[in-house]
Design an enzyme around this catalytic site. Structure first.
Site, PDB file in Angstrom:
ATOM      1  N   SER A 144       0.956  -1.236   0.125  1.00  0.00           N
ATOM      2  CA  SER A 144      -0.063   0.071   0.145  1.00  0.00           C
ATOM      3  C   SER A 144       0.983   1.259   0.061  1.00  0.00           C
ATOM      4  O   SER A 144       1.739   1.517   0.833  1.00  0.00           O
ATOM      5  CB  SER A 144      -1.028  -0.114   1.304  1.00  0.00           C
ATOM      6  OG  SER A 144      -1.539   1.351   1.317  1.00  0.00           O
ATOM      7  N   HIS A 168      -1.221  -1.098  -4.180  1.00  0.00           N
ATOM      8  CA  HIS A 168      -2.371  -1.018  -3.827  1.00  0.00           C
ATOM      9  C   HIS A 168      -2.584   0.553  -3.426  1.00  0.00           C
ATOM     10  O   HIS A 168      -1.847   0.968  -2.707  1.00  0.00           O
ATOM     11  CB  HIS A 168      -2.883  -1.791  -2.205  1.00  0.00           C
ATOM     12  CG  HIS A 168      -4.225  -1.676  -1.687  1.00  0.00           C
ATOM     13  ND1 HIS A 168      -5.075  -2.685  -2.033  1.00  0.00           N
ATOM     14  CD2 HIS A 168      -4.699  -0.816  -0.936  1.00  0.00           C
ATOM     15  CE1 HIS A 168      -6.245  -2.218  -1.464  1.00  0.00           C
ATOM     16  NE2 HIS A 168      -5.876  -1.205  -0.713  1.00  0.00           N
ATOM     17  N   ASP A 182      -4.891   3.467  -2.136  1.00  0.00           N
ATOM     18  CA  ASP A 182      -6.133   3.976  -1.505  1.00  0.00           C
ATOM     19  C   ASP A 182      -6.427   5.152  -1.666  1.00  0.00           C
ATOM     20  O   ASP A 182      -5.922   6.216  -1.414  1.00  0.00           O
ATOM     21  CB  ASP A 182      -5.700   3.894   0.036  1.00  0.00           C
ATOM     22  CG  ASP A 182      -5.260   2.505   0.643  1.00  0.00           C
ATOM     23  OD1 ASP A 182      -6.182   1.620   0.684  1.00  0.00           O
ATOM     24  OD2 ASP A 182      -4.130   2.266   0.943  1.00  0.00           O
ATOM     25  N   MET A 228      -9.232   7.906  -0.893  1.00  0.00           N
ATOM     26  CA  MET A 228     -10.266   8.342   0.309  1.00  0.00           C
ATOM     27  C   MET A 228     -10.790   9.675  -0.019  1.00  0.00           C
ATOM     28  O   MET A 228      -9.739  10.737  -0.467  1.00  0.00           O
ATOM     29  CB  MET A 228      -9.504   8.064   1.471  1.00  0.00           C
ATOM     30  CG  MET A 228      -8.784   6.939   1.895  1.00  0.00           C
ATOM     31  SD  MET A 228      -8.202   6.795   3.569  1.00  0.00           S
ATOM     32  CE  MET A 228      -7.190   5.172   3.484  1.00  0.00           C
ATOM     33  N   HIS A 250      -8.165   0.770  -4.289  1.00  0.00           N
ATOM     34  CA  HIS A 250      -9.176   0.693  -3.278  1.00  0.00           C
ATOM     35  C   HIS A 250     -10.004   1.727  -3.302  1.00  0.00           C
ATOM     36  O   HIS A 250      -9.471   2.811  -2.285  1.00  0.00           O
ATOM     37  CB  HIS A 250      -8.442   0.181  -2.042  1.00  0.00           C
ATOM     38  CG  HIS A 250      -9.516  -0.165  -0.811  1.00  0.00           C
ATOM     39  ND1 HIS A 250      -8.871  -0.264   0.323  1.00  0.00           N
ATOM     40  CD2 HIS A 250     -10.814  -0.234  -0.826  1.00  0.00           C
ATOM     41  CE1 HIS A 250      -9.903  -0.614   1.284  1.00  0.00           C
ATOM     42  NE2 HIS A 250     -11.244  -0.471   0.448  1.00  0.00           N
ATOM     43  N   MET A 288     -12.338   4.292  -1.205  1.00  0.00           N
ATOM     44  CA  MET A 288     -13.067   4.342  -0.071  1.00  0.00           C
ATOM     45  C   MET A 288     -13.665   5.726  -0.164  1.00  0.00           C
ATOM     46  O   MET A 288     -13.454   6.855   0.160  1.00  0.00           O
ATOM     47  CB  MET A 288     -12.026   4.366   1.074  1.00  0.00           C
ATOM     48  CG  MET A 288     -11.629   2.776   1.297  1.00  0.00           C
ATOM     49  SD  MET A 288     -10.206   2.809   2.839  1.00  0.00           S
ATOM     50  CE  MET A 288      -8.874   2.877   1.377  1.00  0.00           C
ATOM     51  N   MET A 343     -11.951  -6.524   4.694  1.00  0.00           N
ATOM     52  CA  MET A 343     -11.124  -5.417   5.498  1.00  0.00           C
ATOM     53  C   MET A 343     -11.002  -6.197   6.906  1.00  0.00           C
ATOM     54  O   MET A 343     -11.805  -6.564   7.803  1.00  0.00           O
ATOM     55  CB  MET A 343     -12.060  -4.167   5.706  1.00  0.00           C
ATOM     56  CG  MET A 343     -12.202  -3.429   4.536  1.00  0.00           C
ATOM     57  SD  MET A 343     -10.680  -2.807   3.788  1.00  0.00           S
ATOM     58  CE  MET A 343      -9.770  -1.660   5.091  1.00  0.00           C
ATOM     59  N   ASP A 400      -7.048  -6.455   3.952  1.00  0.00           N
ATOM     60  CA  ASP A 400      -6.215  -5.329   4.173  1.00  0.00           C
ATOM     61  C   ASP A 400      -6.383  -4.711   5.447  1.00  0.00           C
ATOM     62  O   ASP A 400      -7.472  -4.651   6.071  1.00  0.00           O
ATOM     63  CB  ASP A 400      -7.111  -4.394   2.987  1.00  0.00           C
ATOM     64  CG  ASP A 400      -6.391  -2.896   3.012  1.00  0.00           C
ATOM     65  OD1 ASP A 400      -5.298  -2.816   3.749  1.00  0.00           O
ATOM     66  OD2 ASP A 400      -6.945  -1.987   2.274  1.00  0.00           O
TER      67      ASP A 400
END
Length: 239
Positions: A13, A36, A38, A40, A69, A71, A140, A178
């Site tokens: 990540s 990965h 993230d 957000m 990913h 979010m 998760m 994760d």
């Protein structure tokens, strides 16, 4: 990301990387199976990271495939644009989607693998009929939003139920975990049936991220292989 259900994959990540030098940080993990990313938005989770323009740039310079990913809120609107950017895999949270089956099909139609993520409190059972629509199911093992959290062992039975459903259905769906993955917790997660592992500080917090990836992959593969061997020995044999 390997399509084989028997391979353990490591997805470092970049949430734990140096954001000032992301191209350099990507080069340090060139032996990873994917990176990965993230995303957000400070709405779905109480944190803000990067968005589509930065991810598009990462896609152009990364030596390994990108696994996003998301979010974020309004994921039905935004996720297809990440697929259009050429990402290998796009994972959305089912809690943020009004039409998860439609979204998964749209991601695949645009050339990306379709992943679906579940927060710790979201049960897996209501979504097992969706498995044929997915390439990856993300369980998760921390609350989404921040790195550096401790692995939630209470998620292990959920991973086992997901793996049993995947094995029973015959579909080729990876089970990703994760949150809180270390050289110790990867063994427990792999024994439960996960085969794709997101690791942040366990990779970027080491002197050699590349060596850390190899060590994590070896530990995960050993535990996952032992689990598969045990399953094959105890499964009912045809008459």
């Amino acid at each position: 990301m390997s399509a084989s259900p028997l391979n353990c994959c490591i997805h470092p990540s970049i949430l734990s990387a140096d954001f000032v030098n992301l191209e350099v940080e990507l080069a340090r993990i060139s032996n990873a199976d994917a990176v990965h990313v993230d995303v957000m938005d400070n709405h779905f989770v109480p944190n803000l990271t990067i968005g589509l323009p930065v991810v598009e740039r990462l896609q152009r310079v990364s030596p390994v495939p990108l696994d996003a990913h998301l979010m974020i809120a309004n994921v039905d609107r935004w996720a297809p644009q990440y697929a259009d950017a050429g990402l290998s895999s796009v994972t959305f949270h089912v809690e943020a989607s009004d039409a998860p089956i439609k979204l998964a099909r749209e991601l695949r139609a645009r050339g990306a693998k379709a992943g679906m993520a579940l927060r710790p409190a979201t049960p897996v059972e209501p979504y097992l009929d969706m498995l044929p629509e997915l390439d990856m199911l993300l369980i998760m093992t921390v609350e989404p939003g921040f790195g550096g959290q401790a692995f939630l062992d209470v998620m292990l039975p959920k991973i086992r139920r997901a793996r049993a459903a995947v094995d029973g259905s015959g579909v080729n769906v990876a089970i990703q975990v994760d949150g809180g993955i270390t050289e110790e917790t990867i063994t427990r997660a792999a024994e439960a049936g996960a085969n794709v592992f997101v690791a942040g500080s366990a990779v970027y917090g080491k002197p050699s991220p590349a060596d850390a990836i190899e060590s994590l992959r070896a530990n995960g593969q050993l535990a996952f292989g032992a689990r598969a061997l045990h399953f094959n020995k105890t499964a009912p044999q045809p008459a």
